[in-house]
Design an enzyme around this catalytic site. Sequence first.
Site, PDB file in Angstrom:
ATOM      1  N   TYR A   1      39.018  47.130  33.227  1.00  0.00           N
ATOM      2  CA  TYR A   1      39.234  46.147  34.304  1.00  0.00           C
ATOM      3  C   TYR A   1      38.188  45.030  34.205  1.00  0.00           C
ATOM      4  O   TYR A   1      38.528  43.839  34.267  1.00  0.00           O
ATOM      5  CB  TYR A   1      39.157  46.853  35.657  1.00  0.00           C
ATOM      6  CG  TYR A   1      39.438  45.944  36.843  1.00  0.00           C
ATOM      7  CD1 TYR A   1      40.741  45.635  37.219  1.00  0.00           C
ATOM      8  CD2 TYR A   1      38.396  45.393  37.588  1.00  0.00           C
ATOM      9  CE1 TYR A   1      40.996  44.805  38.312  1.00  0.00           C
ATOM     10  CE2 TYR A   1      38.648  44.568  38.675  1.00  0.00           C
ATOM     11  CZ  TYR A   1      39.940  44.279  39.030  1.00  0.00           C
ATOM     12  OH  TYR A   1      40.181  43.453  40.116  1.00  0.00           O
TER      13      TYR A   1
ATOM     14  N   SER B   1      37.300  38.541  39.412  1.00  0.00           N
ATOM     15  CA  SER B   1      36.590  39.502  40.261  1.00  0.00           C
ATOM     16  C   SER B   1      35.100  39.414  39.970  1.00  0.00           C
ATOM     17  O   SER B   1      34.696  39.103  38.844  1.00  0.00           O
ATOM     18  CB  SER B   1      37.070  40.919  39.949  1.00  0.00           C
ATOM     19  OG  SER B   1      36.210  41.861  40.550  1.00  0.00           O
TER      20      SER B   1
ATOM     21  N   GLY C   1      49.207  42.817  49.177  1.00  0.00           N
ATOM     22  CA  GLY C   1      47.770  42.572  49.226  1.00  0.00           C
ATOM     23  C   GLY C   1      47.370  41.121  49.445  1.00  0.00           C
ATOM     24  O   GLY C   1      47.939  40.398  50.272  1.00  0.00           O
ATOM     25  N   ILE C   2      46.362  40.706  48.674  1.00  0.00           N
ATOM     26  CA  ILE C   2      45.760  39.381  48.828  1.00  0.00           C
ATOM     27  C   ILE C   2      46.782  38.277  48.518  1.00  0.00           C
ATOM     28  O   ILE C   2      46.817  37.249  49.199  1.00  0.00           O
ATOM     29  CB  ILE C   2      44.532  39.271  47.893  1.00  0.00           C
ATOM     30  CG1 ILE C   2      43.451  40.273  48.327  1.00  0.00           C
ATOM     31  CG2 ILE C   2      43.991  37.851  47.862  1.00  0.00           C
ATOM     32  CD1 ILE C   2      42.346  40.495  47.308  1.00  0.00           C
ATOM     33  N   GLY C   3      47.612  38.501  47.510  1.00  0.00           N
ATOM     34  CA  GLY C   3      48.592  37.476  47.128  1.00  0.00           C
ATOM     35  C   GLY C   3      49.597  37.222  48.231  1.00  0.00           C
ATOM     36  O   GLY C   3      49.961  36.067  48.502  1.00  0.00           O
TER      37      GLY C   3
ATOM     38  N   GLY D   1      52.104  37.734  41.897  1.00  0.00           N
ATOM     39  CA  GLY D   1      51.664  38.917  42.646  1.00  0.00           C
ATOM     40  C   GLY D   1      51.624  38.665  44.138  1.00  0.00           C
ATOM     41  O   GLY D   1      50.683  39.067  44.823  1.00  0.00           O
ATOM     42  N   ALA D   2      52.688  38.021  44.650  1.00  0.00           N
ATOM     43  CA  ALA D   2      52.715  37.643  46.073  1.00  0.00           C
ATOM     44  C   ALA D   2      53.437  38.669  46.928  1.00  0.00           C
ATOM     45  O   ALA D   2      53.686  38.420  48.105  1.00  0.00           O
ATOM     46  CB  ALA D   2      53.367  36.270  46.229  1.00  0.00           C
TER      47      ALA D   2
HETATM   48  N1  LIG Z   1      41.288  44.002  46.385  1.00  0.00           N
HETATM   49  C1  LIG Z   1      40.080  43.659  45.975  1.00  0.00           C
HETATM   50  O1  LIG Z   1      39.068  44.085  46.527  1.00  0.00           O
HETATM   51  C2  LIG Z   1      39.933  42.749  44.779  1.00  0.00           C
HETATM   52  C3  LIG Z   1      38.626  42.439  44.355  1.00  0.00           C
HETATM   53  C4  LIG Z   1      38.464  41.575  43.289  1.00  0.00           C
HETATM   54  C5  LIG Z   1      39.565  41.022  42.677  1.00  0.00           C
HETATM   55  N2  LIG Z   1      40.824  41.341  43.094  1.00  0.00           N
HETATM   56  C6  LIG Z   1      41.966  40.725  42.429  1.00  0.00           C
HETATM   57  O2  LIG Z   1      42.800  40.134  43.404  1.00  0.00           O
HETATM   58  C7  LIG Z   1      44.143  40.079  42.903  1.00  0.00           C
HETATM   59  C8  LIG Z   1      45.098  40.660  43.926  1.00  0.00           C
HETATM   60  O3  LIG Z   1      44.836  42.051  44.021  1.00  0.00           O
HETATM   61  P1  LIG Z   1      45.135  42.935  45.313  1.00  0.00           P
HETATM   62  O4  LIG Z   1      43.879  43.622  45.626  1.00  0.00           O
HETATM   63  O5  LIG Z   1      45.796  42.126  46.336  1.00  0.00           O
HETATM   64  O6  LIG Z   1      46.115  44.023  44.675  1.00  0.00           O
HETATM   65  P2  LIG Z   1      47.559  44.553  45.098  1.00  0.00           P
HETATM   66  O7  LIG Z   1      47.677  44.666  46.568  1.00  0.00           O
HETATM   67  O8  LIG Z   1      47.767  45.760  44.264  1.00  0.00           O
HETATM   68  O9  LIG Z   1      48.535  43.377  44.640  1.00  0.00           O
HETATM   69  C9  LIG Z   1      48.675  43.048  43.279  1.00  0.00           C
HETATM   70  C10 LIG Z   1      49.899  42.186  43.084  1.00  0.00           C
HETATM   71  O10 LIG Z   1      50.101  41.999  41.657  1.00  0.00           O
HETATM   72  C11 LIG Z   1      51.392  42.522  41.300  1.00  0.00           C
HETATM   73  N3  LIG Z   1      51.379  43.137  39.974  1.00  0.00           N
HETATM   74  C12 LIG Z   1      50.524  44.082  39.530  1.00  0.00           C
HETATM   75  N4  LIG Z   1      50.859  44.451  38.278  1.00  0.00           N
HETATM   76  C13 LIG Z   1      51.957  43.731  37.928  1.00  0.00           C
HETATM   77  C14 LIG Z   1      52.773  43.679  36.782  1.00  0.00           C
HETATM   78  N5  LIG Z   1      52.540  44.459  35.713  1.00  0.00           N
HETATM   79  N6  LIG Z   1      53.823  42.841  36.777  1.00  0.00           N
HETATM   80  C15 LIG Z   1      54.094  42.074  37.842  1.00  0.00           C
HETATM   81  N7  LIG Z   1      53.350  42.061  38.969  1.00  0.00           N
HETATM   82  C16 LIG Z   1      52.302  42.900  39.020  1.00  0.00           C
HETATM   83  C17 LIG Z   1      51.685  43.571  42.374  1.00  0.00           C
HETATM   84  O11 LIG Z   1      53.052  43.882  42.378  1.00  0.00           O
HETATM   85  P3  LIG Z   1      53.501  45.330  42.957  1.00  0.00           P
HETATM   86  O12 LIG Z   1      53.355  45.219  44.436  1.00  0.00           O
HETATM   87  O13 LIG Z   1      54.901  45.434  42.485  1.00  0.00           O
HETATM   88  O14 LIG Z   1      52.588  46.334  42.349  1.00  0.00           O
HETATM   89  C18 LIG Z   1      51.180  42.847  43.610  1.00  0.00           C
HETATM   90  O15 LIG Z   1      52.096  41.867  44.031  1.00  0.00           O
HETATM   91  C19 LIG Z   1      44.130  40.841  41.577  1.00  0.00           C
HETATM   92  O16 LIG Z   1      44.033  39.927  40.496  1.00  0.00           O
HETATM   93  C20 LIG Z   1      42.868  41.679  41.668  1.00  0.00           C
HETATM   94  O17 LIG Z   1      42.361  42.023  40.405  1.00  0.00           O
HETATM   95  C21 LIG Z   1      41.029  42.196  44.132  1.00  0.00           C
END
Ligand SMILES: NC(=O)c1ccc[n+]([C@@H]2O[C@H](COP(=O)([O-])OP(=O)(O)OC[C@H]3O[C@@H](n4cnc5c(N)ncnc54)[C@H](OP(=O)(O)O)[C@@H]3O)[C@@H](O)[C@H]2O)c1
Length: 278
Positions: free
Chosen positions: A165, A140, A13-15, A9-10
């Site tokens: 979730y 999370s 967002g965070i990745g 997931g790079a």
């Molecule tokens: N943001 C927050 O406040 C928060 C809080 C707690 C935990 N987290 C965790 O932090 C991590 C990163 O989240 P984020 O907030 O940075 O979210 P994000 O911006 O939506 O990024 C998520 C990443 O995962 C990929 N992904 C999602 N579903 C997928 C699938 N079915 N197959 C392949 N790749 C997939 C996305 O690809 P696409 O770009 O193609 O969708 C993207 O690269 C997650 O595990 C999330 O649960 C986030």
Amino acid sequence: MTSTIFITGATDGIGRRTAESLAATGADLIIHGRTNAKLAPVVAALEQIPGHGRVQALAAELSDLDAVRELATELEVTLGERPLDVLLNNAGVFMTEHARTAQGHELTFAVNHLAPALLCQLLLPRLRRSPSARCINVSSMVHKHGELRWDDFNFKAGFNDRAAYAQSKLAMVVFTVELARRLGDSGPIAVSLHPGVVTTKLLVDGFKMQGRDSLDDGAATSIYLALLPTAELRAHAGGYFKREKIDGVHPSARDPQICARLYEHTCELLGVEPLPAR
Ligand SMILES: NC(=O)c1ccc[n+]([C@@H]2O[C@H](COP(=O)([O-])OP(=O)(O)OC[C@H]3O[C@@H](n4cnc5c(N)ncnc54)[C@H](OP(=O)(O)O)[C@@H]3O)[C@@H](O)[C@H]2O)c1
């Protein structure tokens, strides 16, 4: 020695921010994204970062466990003779609608728990080749509100997006505790973390809210755990981190019987051999 880091997931967002910061350390990065079209601009951007190491990319849809198996195989080929030092399971999703995967699992559970668990299990032999190996699972703080629905992990009855979730993130924390226990005192170390509350696609489209933390804040704990000296990390094997510190977990993650049951059940769903209990 250069370390080799695989991060899921790079592409957003965070990745993505985590990959950018790790690239600046000179580590070799293998980044995962859903498609090659999403990966290409990220690879190009990472290769602009001063001091970057090798950058490679692998695409896979993580909701499909067959695709996750193929991803693990492609990663083995991409690594060649290199050990894998860090498996960073960052990809995650918040589904607002009930959806089933190719294997019949509820999609949130599949992407947030089953896919990273399968990668952990399949990549253990490769991780064992590195003296500093670690499996870092991005969970999370919401896991603390989760419930393991033993009779209905897939929400056949009454889908609730926040409950789905939270369950998936709780399963990840509980699985990590038991994986670490079974890995023992040598070899790869498993930990989990809360990254922060960051305005990303997942937070805005899923939780319908804005975050108070920056992208750099969100990446900080993953980076900290990826770079922490092995002896220091081992002292916290199985631990759950928030803001670069150990944090409290849901009671289920403190119950060895529940941890073992969830670990074994997950391995059964994945069709992989569980590590022996300790
Ligand atoms: N943001 C927050 O406040 C928060 C809080 C707690 C935990 N987290 C965790 O932090 C991590 C990163 O989240 P984020 O907030 O940075 O979210 P994000 O911006 O939506 O990024 C998520 C990443 O995962 C990929 N992904 C999602 N579903 C997928 C699938 N079915 N197959 C392949 N790749 C997939 C996305 O690809 P696409 O770009 O193609 O969708 C993207 O690269 C997650 O595990 C999330 O649960 C986030």
